[in-house]
Scaffold this motif. Sequence first.
Motif, PDB file in Angstrom:
ATOM      1  N   GLY A 197       0.534  -0.953   0.298  1.00  0.00           N
ATOM      2  CA  GLY A 197      -0.326  -0.385   0.164  1.00  0.00           C
ATOM      3  C   GLY A 197       1.125   1.331  -0.280  1.00  0.00           C
ATOM      4  O   GLY A 197       2.157   1.331  -0.219  1.00  0.00           O
ATOM      5  N   GLU A 198       0.412   2.456  -0.172  1.00  0.00           N
ATOM      6  CA  GLU A 198       0.958   3.903   0.013  1.00  0.00           C
ATOM      7  C   GLU A 198      -0.430   4.602   0.893  1.00  0.00           C
ATOM      8  O   GLU A 198      -0.405   5.605   0.146  1.00  0.00           O
ATOM      9  N   VAL A 199       0.206   4.010   1.989  1.00  0.00           N
ATOM     10  CA  VAL A 199      -0.395   5.147   3.526  1.00  0.00           C
ATOM     11  C   VAL A 199       0.264   6.468   3.003  1.00  0.00           C
ATOM     12  O   VAL A 199      -1.085   7.435   3.824  1.00  0.00           O
ATOM     13  N   VAL A 200       0.931   6.629   3.523  1.00  0.00           N
ATOM     14  CA  VAL A 200       1.887   8.273   3.116  1.00  0.00           C
ATOM     15  C   VAL A 200       1.282   8.947   2.101  1.00  0.00           C
ATOM     16  O   VAL A 200       0.432  10.018   2.524  1.00  0.00           O
ATOM     17  N   GLU A 201       1.069   8.521   0.893  1.00  0.00           N
ATOM     18  CA  GLU A 201       0.216   9.295  -0.191  1.00  0.00           C
ATOM     19  C   GLU A 201      -1.235   9.357  -0.385  1.00  0.00           C
ATOM     20  O   GLU A 201      -1.921  10.647  -0.252  1.00  0.00           O
ATOM     21  N   ALA A 202      -1.981   8.421   0.479  1.00  0.00           N
ATOM     22  CA  ALA A 202      -2.984   8.447   0.429  1.00  0.00           C
ATOM     23  C   ALA A 202      -3.658   9.089   1.931  1.00  0.00           C
ATOM     24  O   ALA A 202      -4.712  10.247   1.857  1.00  0.00           O
ATOM     25  N   GLU A 203      -2.633   8.955   3.502  1.00  0.00           N
ATOM     26  CA  GLU A 203      -2.962  10.178   4.177  1.00  0.00           C
ATOM     27  C   GLU A 203      -2.529  11.901   3.983  1.00  0.00           C
ATOM     28  O   GLU A 203      -3.766  12.616   4.289  1.00  0.00           O
ATOM     29  N   ARG A 204      -1.996  12.318   2.988  1.00  0.00           N
ATOM     30  CA  ARG A 204      -1.727  13.124   2.382  1.00  0.00           C
ATOM     31  C   ARG A 204      -2.309  13.263   1.751  1.00  0.00           C
ATOM     32  O   ARG A 204      -3.207  15.017   1.943  1.00  0.00           O
ATOM     33  N   LEU A 205      -3.543  13.075   0.807  1.00  0.00           N
ATOM     34  CA  LEU A 205      -4.359  13.202   0.040  1.00  0.00           C
ATOM     35  C   LEU A 205      -6.448  12.724   0.741  1.00  0.00           C
ATOM     36  O   LEU A 205      -6.355  14.259   0.610  1.00  0.00           O
ATOM     37  N   LEU A 206      -6.054  11.918   1.740  1.00  0.00           N
ATOM     38  CA  LEU A 206      -6.838  12.312   2.220  1.00  0.00           C
ATOM     39  C   LEU A 206      -6.609  13.468   3.056  1.00  0.00           C
ATOM     40  O   LEU A 206      -7.930  14.344   3.798  1.00  0.00           O
ATOM     41  N   LYS A 207      -5.997  14.467   4.059  1.00  0.00           N
ATOM     42  CA  LYS A 207      -6.255  15.628   5.247  1.00  0.00           C
ATOM     43  C   LYS A 207      -7.065  16.599   4.637  1.00  0.00           C
ATOM     44  O   LYS A 207      -7.782  17.173   5.425  1.00  0.00           O
ATOM     45  N   PRO A 208      -6.944  17.130   3.138  1.00  0.00           N
ATOM     46  CA  PRO A 208      -7.984  18.055   3.237  1.00  0.00           C
ATOM     47  C   PRO A 208      -9.275  17.865   2.780  1.00  0.00           C
ATOM     48  O   PRO A 208      -9.685  18.866   2.522  1.00  0.00           O
ATOM     49  N   PHE A 209      -9.455  16.737   2.063  1.00  0.00           N
ATOM     50  CA  PHE A 209     -11.032  16.135   2.214  1.00  0.00           C
ATOM     51  C   PHE A 209     -11.744  16.059   3.425  1.00  0.00           C
ATOM     52  O   PHE A 209     -12.727  15.853   3.746  1.00  0.00           O
ATOM     53  N   ARG A 210     -10.596  15.210   4.747  1.00  0.00           N
ATOM     54  CA  ARG A 210     -11.343  15.056   5.953  1.00  0.00           C
ATOM     55  C   ARG A 210     -11.719  16.413   6.722  1.00  0.00           C
ATOM     56  O   ARG A 210     -12.379  16.554   7.346  1.00  0.00           O
ATOM     57  N   LEU A 211     -10.902  17.882   6.467  1.00  0.00           N
ATOM     58  CA  LEU A 211     -10.868  19.242   7.024  1.00  0.00           C
ATOM     59  C   LEU A 211     -12.721  19.658   6.699  1.00  0.00           C
ATOM     60  O   LEU A 211     -13.074  19.990   6.562  1.00  0.00           O
ATOM     61  N   ARG A 212     -12.532  18.976   5.090  1.00  0.00           N
ATOM     62  CA  ARG A 212     -13.770  19.779   4.278  1.00  0.00           C
ATOM     63  C   ARG A 212     -14.822  19.179   4.672  1.00  0.00           C
ATOM     64  O   ARG A 212     -16.517  19.008   4.630  1.00  0.00           O
ATOM     65  N   TYR A 213     -14.795  17.826   4.974  1.00  0.00           N
ATOM     66  CA  TYR A 213     -15.709  16.571   4.865  1.00  0.00           C
ATOM     67  C   TYR A 213     -15.665  15.904   6.156  1.00  0.00           C
ATOM     68  O   TYR A 213     -15.541  14.547   5.545  1.00  0.00           O
ATOM     69  N   PRO A 214     -15.817  16.772   6.832  1.00  0.00           N
ATOM     70  CA  PRO A 214     -15.159  15.778   8.602  1.00  0.00           C
ATOM     71  C   PRO A 214     -16.181  14.279   8.623  1.00  0.00           C
ATOM     72  O   PRO A 214     -15.846  13.444   9.564  1.00  0.00           O
ATOM     73  N   ARG A 215     -17.812  14.261   8.187  1.00  0.00           N
ATOM     74  CA  ARG A 215     -18.426  12.696   8.533  1.00  0.00           C
ATOM     75  C   ARG A 215     -18.472  12.572   7.038  1.00  0.00           C
ATOM     76  O   ARG A 215     -19.049  11.430   7.166  1.00  0.00           O
ATOM     77  N   GLY A 216     -17.960  12.749   5.803  1.00  0.00           N
ATOM     78  CA  GLY A 216     -17.988  11.970   4.602  1.00  0.00           C
ATOM     79  C   GLY A 216     -17.486  10.895   4.776  1.00  0.00           C
ATOM     80  O   GLY A 216     -16.647   9.922   4.924  1.00  0.00           O
ATOM     81  N   ALA A 217     -18.743   9.791   4.654  1.00  0.00           N
ATOM     82  CA  ALA A 217     -18.483   8.133   5.151  1.00  0.00           C
ATOM     83  C   ALA A 217     -17.290   7.584   3.649  1.00  0.00           C
ATOM     84  O   ALA A 217     -16.853   6.897   4.128  1.00  0.00           O
ATOM     85  N   ILE A 218     -17.172   8.601   2.741  1.00  0.00           N
ATOM     86  CA  ILE A 218     -16.175   7.506   1.709  1.00  0.00           C
ATOM     87  C   ILE A 218     -15.055   7.985   2.371  1.00  0.00           C
ATOM     88  O   ILE A 218     -14.533   7.389   2.796  1.00  0.00           O
ATOM     89  N   PHE A 219     -14.692   9.139   2.337  1.00  0.00           N
ATOM     90  CA  PHE A 219     -13.538   9.834   3.256  1.00  0.00           C
ATOM     91  C   PHE A 219     -13.133   8.334   4.941  1.00  0.00           C
ATOM     92  O   PHE A 219     -12.205   9.002   5.096  1.00  0.00           O
ATOM     93  N   LEU A 220     -14.037   9.072   5.657  1.00  0.00           N
ATOM     94  CA  LEU A 220     -14.025   7.986   6.261  1.00  0.00           C
ATOM     95  C   LEU A 220     -14.057   6.649   6.162  1.00  0.00           C
ATOM     96  O   LEU A 220     -12.764   5.667   7.028  1.00  0.00           O
ATOM     97  N   PHE A 221     -14.483   5.906   5.160  1.00  0.00           N
ATOM     98  CA  PHE A 221     -14.164   4.515   4.815  1.00  0.00           C
ATOM     99  C   PHE A 221     -12.490   4.683   4.313  1.00  0.00           C
ATOM    100  O   PHE A 221     -11.531   3.466   5.121  1.00  0.00           O
ATOM    101  N   PHE A 222     -12.060   5.903   4.106  1.00  0.00           N
ATOM    102  CA  PHE A 222     -10.876   5.579   3.277  1.00  0.00           C
ATOM    103  C   PHE A 222      -9.947   5.499   4.046  1.00  0.00           C
ATOM    104  O   PHE A 222      -8.230   4.942   4.868  1.00  0.00           O
ATOM    105  N   ALA A 223      -9.982   6.219   5.333  1.00  0.00           N
ATOM    106  CA  ALA A 223      -9.024   6.940   6.447  1.00  0.00           C
ATOM    107  C   ALA A 223      -8.896   5.745   7.700  1.00  0.00           C
ATOM    108  O   ALA A 223      -7.857   5.382   7.988  1.00  0.00           O
ATOM    109  N   GLY A 224     -10.064   5.066   7.342  1.00  0.00           N
ATOM    110  CA  GLY A 224     -10.307   3.322   8.236  1.00  0.00           C
ATOM    111  C   GLY A 224      -9.466   2.536   7.462  1.00  0.00           C
ATOM    112  O   GLY A 224      -8.164   1.625   8.435  1.00  0.00           O
TER     113      GLY A 224
END
Length: 503
Positions: A197-224
């Motif tokens: 996997g590419e955890v560092v890249e995934a976390e970098r991509l997720l950060k701005p979207f998690r801030l904008r959509y803190p309860r967004g199910a898709i981004f919660l799933f990818f964070a998991g």
Amino acid sequence: VCVCVCNRSSEMTLKECLDDCMEALDLFLNNHFNESLEKLRPRVNESMYHALIYATVLEMQAMMTFQQDDITNAGNTMKSAQEVCQRSGCRDCLQLHAEVCYAECQLQRAALTFLQDENMVINNETRIYLLCLQTLSLFPPRILKVLEFAGFSGDKEYGLSLLNDGATGMNLRSMLCALLLLCYYTFLTFILGTGEGEVVEAERLLKPFRLRYPRGAIFLFFAGRTEEIKGNIDEAVKFFEDGCKQFHHMCYWELMWCFTYKRAWKMAYFYADLLSKESRWSKAMYVYMKAAYLSMLPKDEARPFGEDEVELFRQVPTLKQKIAGKSPPTEKFAIRKARRYKAALPVRLPVPVLEMMYMWNGFSMINKRPELTEGMMQTLVEAERSLLEAPGIAALFQTQVFLLKRIRVTLHWTSFQCRVCFAAIKLSSHYKIRFDHYLVPNCLVELSLLYIDQGRRDEAIKILHKAKHNYKDYSMESRTQFRVHAALAKLKADPGEDDDTHL
């Protein structure tokens, strides 16, 4: 002004179309799924962007539910969107947009086909090759480079860098690029690769979207998923539990595995049971996992709901289904294993849960967590001891336990001990393996990964080509072939090199 939607009742400029679609996608990512589709639906037959995003939302839902009806509906809608793109391309100012949207639809249809049957890539190479050529031929030259990440005759790293560039900002295409990359980093490279996997890249991509959509199910799933790959199982469980309300089936699936890594067999059984009752993706697979978890419990321990693992295993073959004319590879694997229980006095499988866990690259999830790897090793040692106490069946299953002991690499088992383990499998394969022919090629893959870690590139390449060319028609062959391809790519080796592939 370039008109994107044009009929007697309404007109929209291209910018207005893009803004409208952005609002709809924003609704979707904030968990307002029905509202998103309702906003797009009135113009899906007139605007190529409305048609594309409408079909894309349905595809994302299909990929999260794995329901055959959802997959079929998404595919049909994507095909209709292509027809809208063709009609829109007759205007010069929209031609480039229409070509790109059409090709995106074609690529997503290919992804849906793969979702239905991953074996297609191995068993029907001509079909997928022609489909990819057809897709590629539709892209303008400057857009083609974006697809190089997928391995289409170009520079994958350059293609990934372009997608990463596209994922910056907050616009329609940035979100689509980000979601595509998240799938690539947390699923494709992990499940169909060597389990990194590419955890560092995934976390970098997720950060701005998690801030904008803190309860967004898709981004919660990818964070998991990122926490799961890192081995932070408790943190992953929290994210998946939060995402259950929207994408419950995929979250149930991940929760099942999270509790598997913790050896909480009854909790894992609970999620397998929920899937068997609520999801139609593969009843056979879910019931198999229910039986497998019960079989890991002590014989004298009470079973949930009074169920019996032997009876559940016997149900598995009766639940076989076909998707697009074929059964999913994991379902075929489960059915083959469950047939051992047909006899009046069945020969029990020693560690069926861990065997399936290996097939999903699950051991890589816990290789940074000594407390989890030690627990799994304890389970394997106990299974091996039980086999040695029953010599009549030991020969049938010892090789499975040996292969699963690859986990000892993470516990600093010496390379000599690892090679002895792998050699035992290869030796026994010619004399004792009667059913599980997948063991030998997977053993070779694991041995090659050990050589890669030791810097023995040439030996690793030679063994990988043996695994690729010497063994055919075994269970989960496509999954193993993907892993071989990923390992060769990691070594920058030609997958077509003609080594001496005879053992």
